[in-house]
Design an enzyme around this catalytic site. Structure first.
Site, PDB file in Angstrom:
ATOM      1  N   LYS A  57       0.839  -1.215   0.000  1.00  0.00           N
ATOM      2  CA  LYS A  57       0.000   0.000   0.000  1.00  0.00           C
ATOM      3  C   LYS A  57       0.871   1.262   0.000  1.00  0.00           C
ATOM      4  O   LYS A  57       0.640   2.188  -0.782  1.00  0.00           O
ATOM      5  CB  LYS A  57      -0.963  -0.016   1.198  1.00  0.00           C
ATOM      6  CG  LYS A  57      -1.924  -1.211   1.153  1.00  0.00           C
ATOM      7  CD  LYS A  57      -2.923  -1.211   2.276  1.00  0.00           C
ATOM      8  CE  LYS A  57      -2.314  -1.473   3.638  1.00  0.00           C
ATOM      9  NZ  LYS A  57      -1.695  -2.807   3.785  1.00  0.00           N
ATOM     10  N   THR A  58       1.875   1.275   0.882  1.00  0.00           N
ATOM     11  CA  THR A  58       2.767   2.441   0.932  1.00  0.00           C
ATOM     12  C   THR A  58       3.503   2.589  -0.398  1.00  0.00           C
ATOM     13  O   THR A  58       3.658   3.698  -0.930  1.00  0.00           O
ATOM     14  CB  THR A  58       3.790   2.268   2.079  1.00  0.00           C
ATOM     15  OG1 THR A  58       3.079   1.943   3.267  1.00  0.00           O
ATOM     16  CG2 THR A  58       4.617   3.510   2.287  1.00  0.00           C
ATOM     17  N   ASP A  72      -1.931   6.548   6.169  1.00  0.00           N
ATOM     18  CA  ASP A  72      -1.896   5.122   6.497  1.00  0.00           C
ATOM     19  C   ASP A  72      -2.833   4.879   7.682  1.00  0.00           C
ATOM     20  O   ASP A  72      -3.031   5.777   8.510  1.00  0.00           O
ATOM     21  CB  ASP A  72      -0.449   4.753   6.875  1.00  0.00           C
ATOM     22  CG  ASP A  72      -0.188   3.270   6.731  1.00  0.00           C
ATOM     23  OD1 ASP A  72      -1.081   2.535   6.269  1.00  0.00           O
ATOM     24  OD2 ASP A  72       0.925   2.836   7.073  1.00  0.00           O
ATOM     25  N   THR A  84      -5.971  -1.669   6.789  1.00  0.00           N
ATOM     26  CA  THR A  84      -5.988  -3.132   6.832  1.00  0.00           C
ATOM     27  C   THR A  84      -7.405  -3.589   7.159  1.00  0.00           C
ATOM     28  O   THR A  84      -7.701  -4.773   7.137  1.00  0.00           O
ATOM     29  CB  THR A  84      -5.035  -3.660   7.934  1.00  0.00           C
ATOM     30  OG1 THR A  84      -5.292  -2.920   9.130  1.00  0.00           O
ATOM     31  CG2 THR A  84      -3.588  -3.492   7.531  1.00  0.00           C
ATOM     32  N   ARG A 111       6.624  -8.259   1.748  1.00  0.00           N
ATOM     33  CA  ARG A 111       7.508  -7.876   2.863  1.00  0.00           C
ATOM     34  C   ARG A 111       8.150  -9.116   3.481  1.00  0.00           C
ATOM     35  O   ARG A 111       9.336  -9.113   3.818  1.00  0.00           O
ATOM     36  CB  ARG A 111       6.731  -7.100   3.941  1.00  0.00           C
ATOM     37  CG  ARG A 111       7.578  -6.868   5.186  1.00  0.00           C
ATOM     38  CD  ARG A 111       6.928  -5.961   6.211  1.00  0.00           C
ATOM     39  NE  ARG A 111       6.817  -4.615   5.704  1.00  0.00           N
ATOM     40  CZ  ARG A 111       5.706  -3.892   5.735  1.00  0.00           C
ATOM     41  NH1 ARG A 111       4.609  -4.398   6.254  1.00  0.00           N
ATOM     42  NH2 ARG A 111       5.689  -2.680   5.254  1.00  0.00           N
TER      43      ARG A 111
HETATM   44  N1  ATP Z   1       4.264  -5.425  -5.929  1.00  0.00           N
HETATM   45  C1  ATP Z   1       5.460  -5.364  -5.335  1.00  0.00           C
HETATM   46  N2  ATP Z   1       6.574  -5.577  -6.048  1.00  0.00           N
HETATM   47  C2  ATP Z   1       7.783  -5.535  -5.440  1.00  0.00           C
HETATM   48  N3  ATP Z   1       7.979  -5.277  -4.124  1.00  0.00           N
HETATM   49  C3  ATP Z   1       6.908  -5.031  -3.381  1.00  0.00           C
HETATM   50  C4  ATP Z   1       5.592  -5.043  -3.944  1.00  0.00           C
HETATM   51  N4  ATP Z   1       4.713  -4.761  -2.981  1.00  0.00           N
HETATM   52  C5  ATP Z   1       5.424  -4.578  -1.847  1.00  0.00           C
HETATM   53  N5  ATP Z   1       6.737  -4.742  -2.099  1.00  0.00           N
HETATM   54  C6  ATP Z   1       7.816  -4.659  -1.101  1.00  0.00           C
HETATM   55  O1  ATP Z   1       7.294  -5.115   0.137  1.00  0.00           O
HETATM   56  C7  ATP Z   1       7.639  -4.236   1.203  1.00  0.00           C
HETATM   57  C8  ATP Z   1       6.379  -3.813   1.927  1.00  0.00           C
HETATM   58  O2  ATP Z   1       5.596  -2.985   1.085  1.00  0.00           O
HETATM   59  P1  ATP Z   1       4.753  -1.752   1.671  1.00  0.00           P
HETATM   60  O3  ATP Z   1       5.522  -1.061   2.769  1.00  0.00           O
HETATM   61  O4  ATP Z   1       4.337  -0.943   0.515  1.00  0.00           O
HETATM   62  O5  ATP Z   1       3.533  -2.511   2.292  1.00  0.00           O
HETATM   63  P2  ATP Z   1       2.228  -1.926   3.036  1.00  0.00           P
HETATM   64  O6  ATP Z   1       1.056  -2.645   2.465  1.00  0.00           O
HETATM   65  O7  ATP Z   1       2.221  -0.449   2.985  1.00  0.00           O
HETATM   66  O8  ATP Z   1       2.467  -2.425   4.489  1.00  0.00           O
HETATM   67  P3  ATP Z   1       2.107  -1.677   5.887  1.00  0.00           P
HETATM   68  O9  ATP Z   1       0.670  -1.341   5.798  1.00  0.00           O
HETATM   69  O10 ATP Z   1       2.422  -2.745   6.897  1.00  0.00           O
HETATM   70  O11 ATP Z   1       3.042  -0.499   5.971  1.00  0.00           O
HETATM   71  C9  ATP Z   1       8.422  -3.090   0.559  1.00  0.00           C
HETATM   72  O12 ATP Z   1       9.772  -3.280   0.856  1.00  0.00           O
HETATM   73  C10 ATP Z   1       8.251  -3.230  -0.925  1.00  0.00           C
HETATM   74  O13 ATP Z   1       9.466  -3.043  -1.550  1.00  0.00           O
END
Ligand code: ATP
Length: 353
Positions: free
Chosen positions: A76-77, A121, A170, A229
Site C-alpha cells: 500500500k505504501t 496510512d 488493513t 515484505r
Molecule cells: N508489488 C510489489 N513488487 C515488489 N515489491 C513489493 C511489492 N509490494 C510490496 N513490495 C515490497 O514489500 C515491502 C512492503 O511494502 P509496503 O511497505 O508498501 O507494504 P504496506 O502494504 O504499505 O504495508 P504496511 O501497511 O504494513 O506499511 C516493501 O519493501 C516493498 O518493496
C-alpha cells in the site's frame, strides 16, 4: 505507523510477521518498485490505477482520491509512492494514529501544495472529529477551522489546494460509509501468487547484490505467505545463512536449511501458526474453541491470533471460523501429522499419540 508500532520489539519475533521492523522500514527504500510498470503482481489494481492516473494526466487534474485496503506488507505504501512519482507530485506521509485532533489534520491540509499526494496510512484509526474535517477537505478542498467555544464559536473556512488523498487500511470494514464513499477509486490488494513473489525475490536479490538461483527464489516465495515484505525478509535471512555457510551464494539446500532454522515450514507456517493448530487439535479435540481461550492456551495476544495466525490458517483451509469458535479442518489435522477425527461417528483418533 502500523497497528503494532506501539508494541514491544519482543512481540515481533517471527520471521513471517507481516509488520515491518524499524530496520526494514529503512531498507524498504532500496527494494520498493518505483513505477507502476515495475510493480509485480496485483494486475487488476495496476491496470485500473494506471487508467485513473492516465486520465487525470489527460485532463490536467489531480487524480481521484484512492483507497487501498488489504493486509500489511502487500504494497500500500509502495503504491502511494508510485502514485506521487507517476504524477510528478510531492508526497506527504502521515497516519491515522498520528492525527488525534482535528487541528492536527487542519495543519497538514493547510500546508499542502497544489497536486500533492497525501498518504494517510491506517486511516481507520483517525479520530472522529478529524474524520469529519476530512470529508469536507476531500469533497470541497476546504476545511472549517472552529475558533472559540460554545455559542460564540465561529467556523473560519480555509481553502486548500486540490490534492489527492491516498488512504490505506488493513480494515476496510471499519471505515464509515461516508468516508469510503468519498474515494473515487478503491482497490483491494490480495495476497500475491507464488510466481509474483518469486519475481520479487529475484528482483530484490539483484538490488541487494545476492546471488540466488531459481529454485531458491521459488522456495523463499512459497514460504512467504503471499506477502512481499515477508519474501524480502526471508531473502535477507537466507542471505545471512548462505554467507556464513557458503560464502554468499544461495542454493536450494541452504535456503531450506535457513528457513528450517527460522522455523518457517514449507507452507510458510511459523511456530505460532503451528501452536494454534496443535492447540485446537490436541487440547480442544479439533474445536470449536473461542479465540480468547485459544490465545491464552498458546500464550499470545488475542489480536495477534486474529490478525496474523488465523487469516493465514483460514486461507490455507486448515481452520474454519464458526459462530461457536475455531475448528480444525481435516487438512489442518494432517498438516501437523495427526489423523483427523471421524465426524461420521467412527472411532476417535488417539489425540495424544
Ligand atoms: N508489488 C510489489 N513488487 C515488489 N515489491 C513489493 C511489492 N509490494 C510490496 N513490495 C515490497 O514489500 C515491502 C512492503 O511494502 P509496503 O511497505 O508498501 O507494504 P504496506 O502494504 O504499505 O504495508 P504496511 O501497511 O504494513 O506499511 C516493501 O519493501 C516493498 O518493496
Amino acid at each position: 505507523m502500523t497497528p503494532r508500532e506501539d508494541e514491544t520489539e519482543a512481540a515481533r519475533t517471527s520471521p513471517v510477521d507481516p509488520w515491518p521492523t524499524p530496520d526494514e522500514r529503512a531498507a524498504d527504500a532500496t527494494l520498493r518498485p518505483g513505477t507502476l510498470s515495475e510493480f509485480e503482481g496485483q494486475p487488476r489494481v495496476v491496470d485500473q490505477l494506471g487508467l485513473v492516473l492516465e486520465a487525470a494526466r489527460h485532463r490536467g487534474h489531480t487524480p481521484d482520491h484512492v483507497l487501498l485496503s488489504g493486509p500489511p506488507g502487500l504494497g500500500k505504501t509502495t503504491l502511494a509512492m508510485i502514485i506521487a512519482t507517476e504524477m510528478g507530485a510531492p508526497l506527504r506521509i502521515t497516519s491515522g494514529p498520528a492525527i488525534q485532533h482535528a487541528g492536527d489534520l487542519a495543519a497538514i491540509l493547510s500546508g499542502l501544495t497544489e497536486g500533492e499526494v497525501l498518504f494517510l496510512d491506517e486511516i481507520h484509526r483517525m479520530s472522529r472529529p478529524a474524520e469529519e474535517m476530512l470529508y469536507l477537505a476531500m469533497e470541497d478542498f476546504r476545511v472549517d477551522v472552529v475558533v472559540g467555544k460554545g455559542p460564540g464559536a465561529t467556523a473560519i473556512p480555509i481553502e486548500i489546494p486540490p490534492f489527492t488523498l491516498v488512504g490505506a487500511t488493513t480494515r476496510a470494514g471499519l471505515l464509515p460509509g461516508p468516508l469510503r464513499d468519498r474515494f473515487g477509486f478503491t482497490a483491494q490488494l490480495d495476497f500475491y501468487e507464488a510466481a509474483d513473489l518469486e519475481r520479487i525475490v529475484v528482483r530484490s536479490a539483484a538490488r541487494l547484490g545476492i546471488e540466488v538461483d531459481d529454485a531458491s527464489a521459488a522456495e523463499i516465495a512459497r514460504r512467504s505467505r503471499g506477502t512481499p515484505r515477508i519474501a524480502n525478509r526471508l531473502l535477507r535471512r537466507v542471505r545471512d545463512y548462505a554467507q556464513v555457510h557458503n560464502g554468499g551464494a544461495v542454493t536450494l539446500e541452504l535456503s531450506r536449511g535457513a528457513l528450517e532454522l527460522y522455523e518457517v515450514d514449507p507452507l510458510g507456517l511459523d511456530r505460532l501458526d503451528r501452536a494454534v493448530l496443535e492447540a485446537i487439535c490436541r487440547k480442544f479435540g479439533g474445536g470449536p474453541v473461542g479465540v480468547s481461550t485459544l490465545a491464552i492456551s498458546v500464550g499470545e495476544e488475542t489480536e495477534t491470533i486474529e490478525e496474523v495466525a488465523e487469516p493465514f490458517l483460514v486461507r490455507l483451509g486448515f481452520i474454519m471460523r464458526t459462530p461457536r469458535g475455531r475448528i480444525a479442518t481435516p487438512a489442518g489435522w494432517r498438516h501437523i501429522g495427526l489423523v483427523p477425527p471421524d465426524r461420521s461417528g467412527g472411532a476417535q483418533p488417539d489425540l495424544f499419540a
